[in-house]
Design an enzyme around this catalytic site. Structure first.
Site, mmCIF file in Angstrom:
data_model
loop_
_atom_site.group_PDB
_atom_site.id
_atom_site.type_symbol
_atom_site.label_atom_id
_atom_site.label_comp_id
_atom_site.label_asym_id
_atom_site.label_seq_id
_atom_site.Cartn_x
_atom_site.Cartn_y
_atom_site.Cartn_z
ATOM 1 N N ASN A 9 -94.546 -10.804 -5.870
ATOM 2 C CA ASN A 9 -93.934 -11.470 -7.020
ATOM 3 C C ASN A 9 -94.087 -12.974 -6.790
ATOM 4 O O ASN A 9 -93.341 -13.557 -6.015
ATOM 5 C CB ASN A 9 -92.457 -11.060 -7.107
ATOM 6 C CG ASN A 9 -91.714 -11.822 -8.186
ATOM 7 O OD1 ASN A 9 -92.325 -12.485 -9.024
ATOM 8 N ND2 ASN A 9 -90.391 -11.722 -8.176
ATOM 9 N N LYS A 11 -93.482 -15.355 -8.714
ATOM 10 C CA LYS A 11 -92.478 -16.180 -9.421
ATOM 11 C C LYS A 11 -93.175 -17.366 -10.105
ATOM 12 O O LYS A 11 -94.319 -17.238 -10.519
ATOM 13 C CB LYS A 11 -91.364 -16.605 -8.463
ATOM 14 C CG LYS A 11 -90.786 -15.406 -7.710
ATOM 15 C CD LYS A 11 -89.517 -15.694 -6.964
ATOM 16 C CE LYS A 11 -89.055 -14.425 -6.275
ATOM 17 N NZ LYS A 11 -87.783 -14.579 -5.583
ATOM 18 N N HIS A 98 -85.429 -8.498 -12.809
ATOM 19 C CA HIS A 98 -85.313 -9.258 -11.561
ATOM 20 C C HIS A 98 -83.984 -10.021 -11.574
ATOM 21 O O HIS A 98 -83.544 -10.503 -12.622
ATOM 22 C CB HIS A 98 -86.495 -10.217 -11.405
ATOM 23 C CG HIS A 98 -86.541 -10.811 -10.029
ATOM 24 N ND1 HIS A 98 -85.747 -11.864 -9.665
ATOM 25 C CD2 HIS A 98 -87.230 -10.449 -8.925
ATOM 26 C CE1 HIS A 98 -85.964 -12.138 -8.384
ATOM 27 N NE2 HIS A 98 -86.859 -11.290 -7.913
ATOM 28 N N GLU A 100 -83.238 -12.912 -10.763
ATOM 29 C CA GLU A 100 -83.321 -14.282 -11.303
ATOM 30 C C GLU A 100 -83.282 -14.253 -12.830
ATOM 31 O O GLU A 100 -82.716 -15.140 -13.465
ATOM 32 C CB GLU A 100 -84.590 -14.972 -10.770
ATOM 33 C CG GLU A 100 -84.438 -15.311 -9.290
ATOM 34 C CD GLU A 100 -85.724 -15.318 -8.484
ATOM 35 O OE1 GLU A 100 -86.818 -15.362 -9.077
ATOM 36 O OE2 GLU A 100 -85.627 -15.247 -7.239
ATOM 37 N N GLU A 170 -83.340 -4.626 -4.567
ATOM 38 C CA GLU A 170 -83.359 -5.987 -4.036
ATOM 39 C C GLU A 170 -81.925 -6.512 -3.930
ATOM 40 O O GLU A 170 -81.377 -7.018 -4.920
ATOM 41 C CB GLU A 170 -84.162 -6.906 -4.957
ATOM 42 C CG GLU A 170 -85.615 -6.503 -5.106
ATOM 43 C CD GLU A 170 -86.485 -7.696 -5.455
ATOM 44 O OE1 GLU A 170 -87.424 -7.973 -4.704
ATOM 45 O OE2 GLU A 170 -86.212 -8.364 -6.466
ATOM 46 N N GLY A 176 -84.964 -14.599 -1.017
ATOM 47 C CA GLY A 176 -85.269 -16.005 -0.769
ATOM 48 C C GLY A 176 -84.333 -16.668 0.223
ATOM 49 O O GLY A 176 -84.327 -17.880 0.373
ATOM 50 N N SER A 216 -86.672 -11.028 1.245
ATOM 51 C CA SER A 216 -87.104 -11.620 2.521
ATOM 52 C C SER A 216 -87.931 -10.662 3.376
ATOM 53 O O SER A 216 -87.837 -10.667 4.604
ATOM 54 C CB SER A 216 -85.906 -12.152 3.312
ATOM 55 O OG SER A 216 -85.257 -13.175 2.579
HETATM 56 P P1 PGA Z 1 -88.305 -12.949 -1.361
HETATM 57 O O1 PGA Z 1 -88.220 -12.511 -2.914
HETATM 58 O O2 PGA Z 1 -89.292 -12.018 -0.700
HETATM 59 O O3 PGA Z 1 -88.766 -14.367 -1.380
HETATM 60 O O4 PGA Z 1 -86.926 -12.779 -0.802
HETATM 61 C C1 PGA Z 1 -88.243 -11.169 -3.298
HETATM 62 C C2 PGA Z 1 -88.123 -11.076 -4.804
HETATM 63 O O5 PGA Z 1 -87.390 -11.887 -5.392
HETATM 64 O O6 PGA Z 1 -88.739 -10.211 -5.446
#
Ligand code: PGA
Length: 253
Positions: A9, A11, A98, A100, A170, A176, A216
Site C-alpha cells: 500500500n 499510500k 483503510h 486512514e 490492521e 506506521g 509495521s
Molecule cells: P505500515 O502500513 O506497514 O506502514 O504500518 C500498513 C498499512 O497502513 O496498510
C-alpha cells in the site's frame, strides 16, 4: 483455495518517476529471487495505476490495486474516482476501509458497504481493512470492534460475492508506528475473523478466505507473522516503498 497475497500500500507516496523505478525494481528482484506462489499486489495512487500496470509482467504473480474508490456510480462528485473507471484501467484489487480513510475522511460502515458493492459489481476484488484502535485493544474490545466492522460492511454479501473479498486485519495502533502486533495477537484475531466468516458463510468459504495482517510488517518480523496458520499474507505500507524490503517480505513467505 486460500491464496497467499502480499500487497504493497504505497499510500500518497511516489512521483511518476519514483513509481516507475520502484515497480521495475520490485518486479526484477521478485522474478529473480522468489520461488514461492505468493501473489503480489501493488496498490498505487490512482495517477500511477496505468504506468505501474504497464510495467507488470502478465501472468499469475503480479497484480495492480487501487487504494479507494467512490461509493457512487458516476456523476457530479468532483475529485472522485469510480470503480468503473478503475476497472477500465485493468485494476484487479481495491483497498476499502483503510483506517486512514475511516479516520481522516470519515468513511463509516454504511459508506464502506457501498464501496465494497461498487468494487464487486465492477468485477474487481476487495481488500477490506478492519482493526481496532489502541484504546479499544487496551479495554479488551478488539473482537467486538472487528466483528462490527465485518458485519456492517461485508456480511450483506452473498457467499459468491464474499469469495472476492480479501480481509486485512490492521490493528490501527500498529500502522506506521513501528509497533507490530505479536504473532500471537495477529493469529488470535485472524482465527477469530475466520470463525466469524465460518458462522456467516460456512466453513468452506472461511477456509478459502485470505486474511492478511498489516501494521509495521517488515523483513525482520514478516516471516514469523506469515508462519501463523491464519495469516495468509500482508498489507505492507512503509516497507513497500523500499523494493528490497518489500521483495524480502515476499521472499520470506
Ligand atoms: P505500515 O502500513 O506497514 O506502514 O504500518 C500498513 C498499512 O497502513 O496498510
Amino acid at each position: 483455495m486460500r491464496r497467499k497475497i502480499i500487497a504493497g500500500n504505497w499510500k500518497m507516496n511516489t512521483t511518476k518517476e519514483e513509481a516507475q523505478i520502484l515497480t521495475s525494481e520490485v518486479v526484477n528482484i521478485i522474478n529473480d529471487e522468489v520461488n514461492n506462489d505468493a501473489l503480489v499486489v501493488l496498490c498505487t495512487p490512482f495517477v500511477h495505476l496505468s504506468t505501474v500496470k504497464s510495467l507488470l509482467p502478465s501472468g499469475k504473480r503480479f497484480f495492480i490495486g487501487a487504494q479507494n474508490c467512490s461509493q457512487h456510480d458516476a456523476g457530479a462528485y468532483t475529485g472522485e474516482v469510480s470503480a468503473a473507471m478503475l476497472k477500465s484501467f485493468g485494476v484487479d484489487f481495491v483497498i476499502i476501509g483503510h483506517s486512514e480513510r475511516r479516520e481522516y475522511f470519515k468513511e463509516d460502515h454504511q459508506m464502506l458497504a457501498q464501496k465494497v458493492d461498487q468494487v464487486l459489481k465492477n468485477g474487481m476484488e476487495v481488500i477490506f481493512c478492519c482493526g481496532e484502535v489502541l484504546d479499544e485493544r487496551e479495554s479488551g474490545k478488539q473482537n467486538e470492534v472487528v466483528a462490527t466492522q465485518l458485519k456492517e460492511s461485508l456480511f450483506h454479501l452473498s457467499a459468491e460475492e464474499f469469495a472476492k473479498v480479501v480481509i486485512a486485519y490492521e490493528p490501527v495502533w500498529a500502522i506506521g508506528t513501528g509497533k507490530t502486533a505479536s504473532s500471537e495477537q495477529a493469529q488470535e484475531m485472524q482465527a477469530y475473523i475466520r470463525s466469524l466468516v465460518a458462522e456467516k458463510y460456512g466453513s468452506q468459504v472461511a477456509d478459502d478466505t485470505t486474511i492478511q495482517y498489516g501494521g509495521s510488517m517488515k523483513p525482520g518480523n514478516a516471516q514469523e507473522l506469515l508462519a501463523q496458520p491464519d495469516v495468509d499474507g500482508g498489507l505492507i505500507g512503509g516497507a513497500s516503498l523500499k523494493s528490497r524490503d518489500f521483495a524480502e517480505i515476499v521472499k520470506g513467505y
